[in-house]
Design a protein around this motif. Structure first.
Motif, PDB file in Angstrom:
ATOM      1  N   ASP A  25       0.821  -1.207   0.000  1.00 23.17           N
ATOM      2  CA  ASP A  25       0.000   0.000   0.000  1.00 23.17           C
ATOM      3  C   ASP A  25       0.856   1.259   0.000  1.00 23.17           C
ATOM      4  OD1 ASP A  25      -2.513  -1.394   0.132  1.00 23.17           O
ATOM      5  OD2 ASP A  25      -2.094  -1.782   2.248  1.00 23.17           O
ATOM      6  N   ALA A  26       2.054   1.164   0.556  1.00 22.26           N
ATOM      7  CA  ALA A  26       2.946   2.322   0.603  1.00 22.26           C
ATOM      8  C   ALA A  26       4.387   1.859   0.781  1.00 22.26           C
ATOM      9  CB  ALA A  26       2.564   3.271   1.733  1.00 22.26           C
ATOM     10  N   VAL A  27       5.300   2.602   0.166  1.00 24.10           N
ATOM     11  CA  VAL A  27       6.735   2.403   0.357  1.00 24.10           C
ATOM     12  C   VAL A  27       7.292   3.672   0.978  1.00 24.10           C
ATOM     13  CG1 VAL A  27       8.967   2.159  -0.801  1.00 24.10           C
ATOM     14  CG2 VAL A  27       7.032   0.758  -1.541  1.00 24.10           C
ATOM     15  N   ALA A  38       6.724   7.893   9.765  1.00 21.12           N
ATOM     16  CA  ALA A  38       5.837   7.603   8.641  1.00 21.12           C
ATOM     17  C   ALA A  38       5.353   6.156   8.697  1.00 21.12           C
ATOM     18  CB  ALA A  38       6.555   7.875   7.325  1.00 21.12           C
ATOM     19  N   LEU A  39       6.253   5.233   8.981  1.00 26.98           N
ATOM     20  CA  LEU A  39       5.878   3.822   9.098  1.00 26.98           C
ATOM     21  C   LEU A  39       4.837   3.637  10.201  1.00 26.98           C
ATOM     22  CD1 LEU A  39       6.113   0.778   8.640  1.00 26.98           C
ATOM     23  CD2 LEU A  39       8.223   0.818  10.014  1.00 26.98           C
ATOM     24  N   HIS A  40       5.091   4.234  11.343  1.00 27.00           N
ATOM     25  CA  HIS A  40       4.170   4.102  12.475  1.00 27.00           C
ATOM     26  C   HIS A  40       2.776   4.614  12.109  1.00 27.00           C
ATOM     27  CE1 HIS A  40       2.715   4.128  16.593  1.00 27.00           C
ATOM     28  NE2 HIS A  40       2.459   5.426  16.503  1.00 27.00           N
ATOM     29  N   VAL A  51       9.566  -0.136   4.612  1.00 26.83           N
ATOM     30  CA  VAL A  51      10.586   0.909   4.629  1.00 26.83           C
ATOM     31  C   VAL A  51      11.851   0.334   4.001  1.00 26.83           C
ATOM     32  CG1 VAL A  51      12.022   2.403   6.059  1.00 26.83           C
ATOM     33  CG2 VAL A  51       9.637   1.999   6.685  1.00 26.83           C
ATOM     34  N   LEU A  52      12.404   1.031   3.040  1.00 23.40           N
ATOM     35  CA  LEU A  52      13.637   0.623   2.388  1.00 23.40           C
ATOM     36  C   LEU A  52      14.761   1.532   2.862  1.00 23.40           C
ATOM     37  CD1 LEU A  52      12.266   0.037  -1.236  1.00 23.40           C
ATOM     38  CD2 LEU A  52      12.376  -1.572   0.689  1.00 23.40           C
TER      39      LEU A  52
END
Length: 556
Positions: A25-27, A38-40, A51-52
């Protein structure tokens, strides 16, 4: 903390799928302060997120910039996450202005406390991001060939994460130890008994030089441009002091929201943001000027109401600052070389711990490159126009391609194959609200060009940016919308507004060459790109735009 072997093993294991494309859904690109938050937030929305991260652990800028003396210029209690009561109450800061190691430890604590590592892929450098107009998704490709597809990408790549190449002839021939402040050895380096060069006297160099000087047999400081630097208030907290502050977190955070730069207490901006109501330098008597220097040192030379706008006051402040430096540095020629030639305030103020005093040490030599330029690096040292200095180690502190550099090093292509680095090369570093660039739908920048970024407490501004982005994603998904992108007209108007804010100030002075305006990067289009009207104003504008249905954006 995750060790290097574990990070590499996780990355290799995740690549076992070969040519398989992983749909998400999101990178998120980057696992520093911005990427972790942002991940949280995205996970709280129920999104599948990856997350890369190019490094083998979390930390971002504070992982790589671990040079001697590395320290934040904002108080720890304000340079920390505000969104979590648990993080605030469970973490104890030991210093007023936190050092690199403590900030890195804090980020690892946050990653563990919020259980973030399971969605972070380490040792993974993004090579390209391409928008598929038919599918309305982004294809993210790594250097190892992995492919991820997601409708949303959050570029949490940092504003100071793309180091500049020193570009000095002969560097590859040097037989001594070559060190870089932005990728300093994790185990450190012992300069004891060594002849050392530090090249660069920006914030990094100013912090590192006093520490290196204490160890080195001899230190040569190569200075291209002298900087304004002010004594740091850095110290350890007294017993019980932090605990008392922690009990007042709500009060402190409320004050942050109202503060112009998002820092209500001690910060590098203190001098710049507390000039109101002070006397004017231009009309002050000579006795008042000298008294200010005697009482406040170099700060007294700059603490006047008119030093940011009045051309004559700007000139007088620089001269008075030179007098203050000459009271500290005993050698007159060295003291004169340490006086800046640009107007105060056009660059972010630097704070130091004994920087000028370091030049009184018998084992420290200043090499003023305006008078004695570097010709080449040789196998045994550095040759300038006047001399050859024999060296055992060289530490480069030569700065960053700020704000845009991390993304221009990735092949980012939007609508019609538009290449982001070409857009920024021709138009300048443009973006709407620092959040999006026209023709690059669903690509969200964190503190991009046009945001408060460098003119603020980065964390306070970043948290609002992440919250705005994730609220926007939630709005799109709830309404069945697939894309959002900045309109070219809104982007142009926003950049015009930013430039109007700084017109006539020292920030646009012809002698002001800084990473604020890209003048430190050869070939980069010179343009001021930071919103300076303050965080409260910026937050209000962004929130009003969202409340009005995302004015200036096209929702598809």
């Amino acid at each position: 903390m995750v060790d290097a072997a574990a990070g590499t093993a996780r990355a290799l294991a995740s690549r076992a799928g070969g040519d398989e494309v992983r749909r998400l859904d999101a990178v998120v690109v980057g696992a520093g302060f911005s990427g972790l938050y942002a991940l949280h937030r995205l996970r709280e929305l129920g999104l599948r997120v990856r997350v890369l991260e190019a490094a083998d652990r979390v930390g971002g800028t504070w992982l790589f910039n671990r040079y001697p003396g590395a320290r934040c210029d904002i108080e720890s209690i304000e340079y920390s996450y505000s969104f979590s009561t648990e993080l605030q109450q469970e973490w104890t800061w030991s210093e007023l202005l936190p050092g690199q190691a403590e900030i890195e430890a804090y980020l690892n604590f946050a990653a563990d406390r919020l259980d973030l590592r399971r969605d972070i892929q380490f040792d993974t450098r993004v090579a390209a991001m391409t928008f598929d107009e038919a599918d309305q998704t982004w294809l993210v490709t790594t250097e190892a060939g992995e492919r991820f597809v997601a409708p949303f990408v959050v570029a949490a790549t940092g504003i100071l994460s793309a180091p500049l190449d020193p570009g000095i002839p002969g560097l590859a021939t040097f037989r001594g130890t070559t060190l870089y402040s932005n990728r300093f050895p994790r185990e450190g380096h012992d300069f004891t008994g060594q002849r050392v060069a530090v090249i660069g006297t920006g914030s990094t160099g100013v912090q590192a030089i006093p520490v290196v000087a204490e160890q080195a047999e001899h230190l040569y400081v190569y200075q291209r441009s002298a900087a304004y630097t002010l004594p740091s208030p850095a110290r350890r907290y007294e017993p019980g002091e932090f605990e008392e502050l922690r009990s007042r977190y709500d009060e402190i955070r409320a004050a942050q929201l109202l503060a112009h730069v998002g820092a209500a207490r001690t910060s590098a901006f203190s001098v710049l943001t507390n000039l109101g109501g002070l006397p004017a330098l231009r009309t002050a008597s000579r006795e008042a000027q000298l008294r200010a220097v005697e009482e406040k040192g170099v700060v007294g030379a700059l603490y006047w109401s008119d030093v940011m706008f009045d051309p004559e006051a700007i000139r007088m402040a620089t001269a008075l600052y030179g007098e203050a430096v000459a009271r500290i540095v005993r050698d007159p020629e060295t003291a004169a070389s340490l006086v800046p030639t640009y107007p105060f305030g056009c660059k972010r103020p630097i704070i130091d711990q004994g920087y000028y005093e370091t030049f009184n040490r018998p084992n420290v030599t200043l090499v003023d490159l305006r008078k004695d330029a570097i010709q080449e690096i040789t196998p045994t040292g550095i040759r300038t126009e006047r001399a050859h200095h024999e060296l055992d180690a060289i530490l480069f502190a030569t700065g960053f391609d700020a704000l845009t550099g991390a993304l221009t090093r990735i092949d980012v292509r939007g609508r019609g194959g538009a290449l982001l680095r070409d857009v920024w090369a021709t138009e300048g570093p443009v973006a709407y609200l620092g959040l999006q660039v026209s023709d690059f739908p669903n690509l969200f920048l964190v503190q991009g060009p046009g945001s408060p970024s460098a003119a603020s407490n980065f964390l306070a501004a970043m948290e609002h940016h992440i919250e705005w982005i994730t609220d926007c994603v939630a709005h799109l998904r709830a309404g069945g919308h697939r894309t959002i992108e900045a309109l070219p007209s809104a982007q142009a108007e926003w950049i015009d507004e930013i430039l109007a804010l700084v017109n006539g100030s020292v920030l646009m002075h012809p002698d002001c060459n800084s990473w604020y305006n890209g003048a430190n990067v050869p070939g980069k289009k010179r343009m001021y790109t930071t919103y300076v009207a303050g965080l409260p104003s910026f937050r209000q504008r962004c929130d009003e735009i969202a409340a009005a249905g995302y004015t200036g954006f096209k929702i598809g």
